[in-house]
Design a protein around this motif. Structure first.
Motif, PDB file in Angstrom:
ATOM      1  N   VAL A  19       0.837  -1.203   0.000  1.00 55.77           N
ATOM      2  CA  VAL A  19       0.000   0.000   0.000  1.00 55.77           C
ATOM      3  C   VAL A  19       0.871   1.253   0.000  1.00 55.77           C
ATOM      4  O   VAL A  19       0.587   2.228  -0.713  1.00 55.77           O
ATOM      5  CB  VAL A  19      -0.954  -0.001   1.211  1.00 55.77           C
ATOM      6  CG1 VAL A  19      -1.652   1.345   1.347  1.00 55.77           C
ATOM      7  CG2 VAL A  19      -1.984  -1.114   1.074  1.00 55.77           C
ATOM      8  N   GLU A  23       2.216   1.861  -3.441  1.00 55.40           N
ATOM      9  CA  GLU A  23       1.184   2.400  -4.334  1.00 55.40           C
ATOM     10  C   GLU A  23       0.894   3.865  -4.010  1.00 55.40           C
ATOM     11  O   GLU A  23       0.734   4.691  -4.919  1.00 55.40           O
ATOM     12  CB  GLU A  23      -0.100   1.569  -4.203  1.00 55.40           C
ATOM     13  CG  GLU A  23      -1.221   1.987  -5.141  1.00 55.40           C
ATOM     14  CD  GLU A  23      -0.944   1.654  -6.587  1.00 55.40           C
ATOM     15  OE1 GLU A  23      -1.752   2.055  -7.448  1.00 55.40           O
ATOM     16  OE2 GLU A  23       0.065   0.975  -6.872  1.00 55.40           O
ATOM     17  N   LEU A  24       0.831   4.204  -2.731  1.00 55.59           N
ATOM     18  CA  LEU A  24       0.603   5.601  -2.352  1.00 55.59           C
ATOM     19  C   LEU A  24       1.765   6.493  -2.791  1.00 55.59           C
ATOM     20  O   LEU A  24       1.554   7.650  -3.193  1.00 55.59           O
ATOM     21  CB  LEU A  24       0.415   5.710  -0.839  1.00 55.59           C
ATOM     22  CG  LEU A  24      -0.881   5.117  -0.275  1.00 55.59           C
ATOM     23  CD1 LEU A  24      -0.902   5.219   1.247  1.00 55.59           C
ATOM     24  CD2 LEU A  24      -2.107   5.824  -0.869  1.00 55.59           C
ATOM     25  N   VAL A  34       1.158   7.214  -6.402  1.00 52.37           N
ATOM     26  CA  VAL A  34       0.087   8.205  -6.569  1.00 52.37           C
ATOM     27  C   VAL A  34       0.613   9.614  -6.280  1.00 52.37           C
ATOM     28  O   VAL A  34       0.336  10.566  -7.029  1.00 52.37           O
ATOM     29  CB  VAL A  34      -1.100   7.869  -5.649  1.00 52.37           C
ATOM     30  CG1 VAL A  34      -2.128   9.006  -5.659  1.00 52.37           C
ATOM     31  CG2 VAL A  34      -1.757   6.561  -6.079  1.00 52.37           C
ATOM     32  N   ALA A  35       1.381   9.760  -5.201  1.00 54.35           N
ATOM     33  CA  ALA A  35       1.961  11.059  -4.880  1.00 54.35           C
ATOM     34  C   ALA A  35       2.934  11.504  -5.967  1.00 54.35           C
ATOM     35  O   ALA A  35       2.994  12.691  -6.329  1.00 54.35           O
ATOM     36  CB  ALA A  35       2.676  10.985  -3.529  1.00 54.35           C
TER      37      ALA A  35
END
Length: 330
Positions: free
Chosen positions: A293, A296-297, A300-301
């Motif tokens: 996670v 993935e974050l 995204v950032a």
């Protein structure tokens, strides 16, 4: 974009660059530095005009100016590590941000279809028996699914996973102009995830399925979806090139796709390391999923912070424009 206002704002810089180019052989040290700085800015201006409001006359004028400036600085190049850093902090994230609607749509459709296929398989013993025998299903659930992630030494397994996923991504990117091969790859991916997840769910082992696939799968699938989105975007550009001539639009999209290929390879390398070293590790399930996670974050950032900033600065991910920003005076 208001071309007249943009020209009025940056015209003095272009004129100054033209004067410096005209006397390039007689420049002082500070003037040479100024030449390089204005060259880089003008190349960015050219990129912005091309992507936001293509004005043929202005594009031609700035293209010639940038080419002349580049010739004046010929022979001096940015070190390779600076090129790589610039690609990572500007080119690739800008291309991701520009194509976000494509890969986000691909992601949403693929996830929904995988859930539908998984629910269908999990809820139908007849479908499961058509896929594999009870003994084969039991072997998959009890042994093979978990054992797969430790079937080879971590280093070798990471290389094997990266090669396989990079091949899938390459198919999406290279064949995107044809559209159909990308759709076929995505459908095969949906079936693989849906059928396996459905069988595991039917056996009551959905916890094991998500516990093993989530750590690396989030970033891995995102990379595949990004490649598929870029491929489909390239194919659609051939169908609908927008305001640019078809050949020009397709060429620009193709060059951006080349840059995407390099970035996707890096994403898959990261997910491959997670799959080889984290997924089969002895860490608690929550810790392994947490690592996935976080990865993935971070992605995204990366897209919404660096990508949006680079896109607003005129970056498009077009590798042909990279050369207009590489020379330095050092």
């Amino acid at each position: 974009m208001d071309v007249d206002a943009y020209t009025a704002r940056h015209g003095p810089e272009w004129q100054r660059l033209q004067r410096l180019v005209a006397r390039a052989s007689r420049l002082s040290g500070p003037e040479a530095d100024e030449l390089v700085t204005l060259y880089q800015r003008t190349a960015t201006h050219l990129s912005t005009i091309r992507s936001s409001s293509p004005d043929p006359a202005l594009v031609q004028r700035l293209s010639q100016l940038v080419a002349e400036a580049r010739s004046a600085i010929a022979g001096v190049h940015t070190p390779a590590w600076k090129v790589a850093v610039r690609f990572l902090v500007a080119g690739f994230p800008a291309a991701l941000y520009a194509g976000r609607r494509w890969w986000l749509c691909v992601s949403a459709v693929s996830v929904v279809l995988s859930l539908v296929v998984g629910a269908w398989v999990a809820g139908s013993p007849d479908v499961q028996s058509a896929i594999a025998s009870p003994a084969e299903i039991r072997r998959l659930v009890d042994v093979e699914f978990e054992q797969y992630y430790s079937s080879a030494p971590a280093g070798s397994f990471a290389a094997q996973v990266w090669t396989n996923n990079a091949w899938i991504a390459a198919i999406c990117l290279v064949s995107g102009i044809l559209i159909v091969p990308v759709v076929s790859v995505l459908w095969q991916n949906v079936l693989n995830i849906g059928v396996t997840g459905g069988i595991m769910a039917g056996a009551g082992r959905l916890d094991l399925f998500f516990g093993l696939i989530t750590p690396h799968g989030l970033l891995e699938l995102t990379a595949v979806f990004v490649a598929a989105g870029a491929g489909l975007r390239l194919g659609w550009t051939l169908v609908d090139p927008g305001p640019l001539p078809r050949a020009t639009a397709v060429a620009a999209a193709g060059r951006a796709t080349v840059g995407m290929a390099l970035g996707v390879a890096l994403l898959l390398a990261v997910s491959g390391v997670i799959e080889a070293f984290v997924t089969p590790s002895g860490l608690p399930t929550w810790a392994r999923i947490g690592i996935g996670v976080l990865a993935e974050l971070a992605f995204v950032a990366y897209v919404w912070v660096l990508g949006r900033r680079a896109a607003r600065a005129g970056e498009t991910g077009d590798v042909d424009e990279a050369g207009d920003l590489l020379p330095t005076a050092g």
